[in-house]
Design a protein around this motif. Structure first.
Motif, PDB file in Angstrom:
ATOM      1  N   ILE A   1      10.915  -7.852 -29.906  1.00  0.00           N
ATOM      2  CA  ILE A   1      11.724  -6.860 -30.600  1.00  0.00           C
ATOM      3  C   ILE A   1      13.166  -7.378 -30.646  1.00  0.00           C
ATOM      4  CG2 ILE A   1      10.261  -4.936 -29.822  1.00  0.00           C
ATOM      5  CD1 ILE A   1      12.495  -4.243 -27.789  1.00  0.00           C
ATOM      6  N   VAL A   2      14.059  -6.611 -31.248  1.00  0.00           N
ATOM      7  CA  VAL A   2      15.478  -6.952 -31.202  1.00  0.00           C
ATOM      8  C   VAL A   2      15.966  -6.777 -29.760  1.00  0.00           C
ATOM      9  CG1 VAL A   2      17.792  -6.345 -31.991  1.00  0.00           C
ATOM     10  CG2 VAL A   2      15.878  -6.314 -33.595  1.00  0.00           C
ATOM     11  N   SER A   3      16.714  -7.740 -29.277  1.00  0.00           N
ATOM     12  CA  SER A   3      17.160  -7.726 -27.885  1.00  0.00           C
ATOM     13  C   SER A   3      17.915  -6.451 -27.525  1.00  0.00           C
ATOM     14  CB  SER A   3      18.072  -8.927 -27.619  1.00  0.00           C
ATOM     15  OG  SER A   3      18.722  -8.793 -26.373  1.00  0.00           O
TER      16      SER A   3
ATOM     17  N   ILE B   1      12.553  -9.446 -21.023  1.00  0.00           N
ATOM     18  CA  ILE B   1      12.176 -10.659 -20.281  1.00  0.00           C
ATOM     19  C   ILE B   1      13.164 -11.779 -20.572  1.00  0.00           C
ATOM     20  CG2 ILE B   1      10.414 -12.443 -20.033  1.00  0.00           C
ATOM     21  CD1 ILE B   1       8.377 -10.151 -20.810  1.00  0.00           C
ATOM     22  N   GLY B   2      13.459 -12.013 -21.843  1.00  0.00           N
ATOM     23  CA  GLY B   2      14.390 -13.082 -22.161  1.00  0.00           C
ATOM     24  C   GLY B   2      14.655 -13.224 -23.643  1.00  0.00           C
ATOM     25  N   HIS B   3      15.689 -13.976 -23.966  1.00  0.00           N
ATOM     26  CA  HIS B   3      16.031 -14.289 -25.349  1.00  0.00           C
ATOM     27  C   HIS B   3      16.764 -15.624 -25.394  1.00  0.00           C
ATOM     28  CE1 HIS B   3      19.555 -11.878 -23.847  1.00  0.00           C
ATOM     29  NE2 HIS B   3      20.190 -12.945 -24.295  1.00  0.00           N
TER      30      HIS B   3
ATOM     31  N   SER C   1      20.969 -21.864 -25.098  1.00  0.00           N
ATOM     32  CA  SER C   1      20.779 -21.394 -23.731  1.00  0.00           C
ATOM     33  C   SER C   1      19.887 -20.166 -23.811  1.00  0.00           C
ATOM     34  CB  SER C   1      22.116 -21.061 -23.079  1.00  0.00           C
ATOM     35  OG  SER C   1      22.745 -19.975 -23.759  1.00  0.00           O
ATOM     36  N   MET C   2      19.462 -19.673 -22.679  1.00  0.00           N
ATOM     37  CA  MET C   2      18.493 -18.576 -22.670  1.00  0.00           C
ATOM     38  C   MET C   2      18.811 -17.636 -21.510  1.00  0.00           C
ATOM     39  SD  MET C   2      14.334 -19.057 -22.712  1.00  0.00           S
ATOM     40  CE  MET C   2      14.292 -19.973 -21.151  1.00  0.00           C
ATOM     41  N   HIS C   3      18.733 -16.355 -21.749  1.00  0.00           N
ATOM     42  CA  HIS C   3      18.831 -15.386 -20.668  1.00  0.00           C
ATOM     43  C   HIS C   3      17.424 -14.920 -20.292  1.00  0.00           C
ATOM     44  CE1 HIS C   3      23.269 -14.270 -21.379  1.00  0.00           C
ATOM     45  NE2 HIS C   3      23.161 -14.743 -20.154  1.00  0.00           N
ATOM     46  N   VAL C   4      17.120 -14.940 -18.997  1.00  0.00           N
ATOM     47  CA  VAL C   4      15.851 -14.438 -18.482  1.00  0.00           C
ATOM     48  C   VAL C   4      16.109 -13.721 -17.162  1.00  0.00           C
ATOM     49  CG1 VAL C   4      14.501 -16.313 -19.533  1.00  0.00           C
ATOM     50  CG2 VAL C   4      15.309 -16.528 -17.161  1.00  0.00           C
ATOM     51  N   ILE C   5      15.130 -12.943 -16.727  1.00  0.00           N
ATOM     52  CA  ILE C   5      15.166 -12.347 -15.392  1.00  0.00           C
ATOM     53  C   ILE C   5      14.051 -12.982 -14.574  1.00  0.00           C
ATOM     54  CG2 ILE C   5      14.913 -10.246 -14.023  1.00  0.00           C
ATOM     55  CD1 ILE C   5      16.053  -8.677 -16.339  1.00  0.00           C
TER      56      ILE C   5
END
Length: 241
Positions: free
Chosen positions: A132-134, A163-165, A172-176
């Motif tokens: 979906i859209v972040s 989860i991430g984008h 670069s990527m953001h994740v948890i």
């Protein structure tokens, strides 16, 4: 300077002070604003977005300490320990939002490969995730926990179940990640924490990490494993495709 002008200045010290601050501060603000704009289009844009970024950055913290993860209630791991990343960490833009790297960017080929890997895992895990859209970025696609899966932990709730984008401008990527995996990824040089991660005034968990853009095949493999570990942790699954 004439005595009359000196006398006028002595009688208006605040005006002199503000004029001096403007002379010194305006060039800095213009340069700083241009750096902010260079980080790409985000949910924060224009002068108002710049002021928000300045304000939020005042609350930010350092991003590479890891002792706090040793105190987490769970020490479960989803990430197989990768090799140490070569070289020093990339440079970051000055604001905490948007968090972007400004050097050591991937080639177009590697960037496209990362996009394909992200899409591959989204398609291969239809019962675990959806795209979906972040919820954080508001203007790019993100992988989130499938609506049929309850949030398995507080980090999922704090992270808006995202989860991430991937950031298109730098890849670069953001994740948890889990606390233990967060420690591994940061200590080995693959990621750093979001500057607002774990700051009590904000909802971003301290395991909300920025994973640096991969530069070659080896780094692409590690970043893919980090993404898979994030999917597993955020969905509570040990069977991520």
């Amino acid at each position: 300077m004439s005595l009359s002008k000196i006398d006028m200045l002595l009688h208006h010290p605040r005006a002199v002070m503000f004029a001096g601050l403007a002379a010194v501060g305006l060039p800095w603000l213009i340069h700083n604003y241009r750096q902010f704009r260079a980080l790409g289009q985000t949910r924060l844009s224009g002068p108002f977005g710049y002021l928000i970024a300045l304000t939020l950055t005042a609350f930010s913290r350092e991003t590479v300490s890891t002792a706090e993860y040793d105190k987490a209630a769970t020490q479960e791991r989803w990430l197989e320990t990768p090799v140490e990343r070569r070289g020093t960490r990339p440079l970051m833009g000055w604001p905490c939002v948007p968090q972007r790297q400004t050097n050591r960017l991937p080639s177009n080929e590697i960037a496209k490969r990362l996009d394909a890997i992200f899409e591959k895992h989204a398609v291969a895990n239809p019962t675990l995730v959806e795209t979906i859209v972040s919820p954080h970025e508001k203007n790019i696609p993100a992988m989130v926990i499938h609506p049929d899966i309850p949030s398995p932990h507080k980090e999922a709730i704090q992270g808006l179940r995202e989860i991430g984008h991937i950031h298109p401008i730098d890849h670069s990527m953001h994740v948890i990640l889990s606390p233990a995996d967060s420690k591994t990824a940061i200590d080995l040089g693959w990621a750093e924490r979001h500057p607002l991660g774990g700051v009590s005034r904000f909802s971003v968990p301290n395991s909300y990490l920025m994973v640096y853009a991969p530069r070659d095949e080896e780094e692409l493999d590690v970043v893919e494993r980090i993404l898979v570990a994030s999917i597993g942790y955020m969905t509570g699954s040990r069977s991520v495709a």
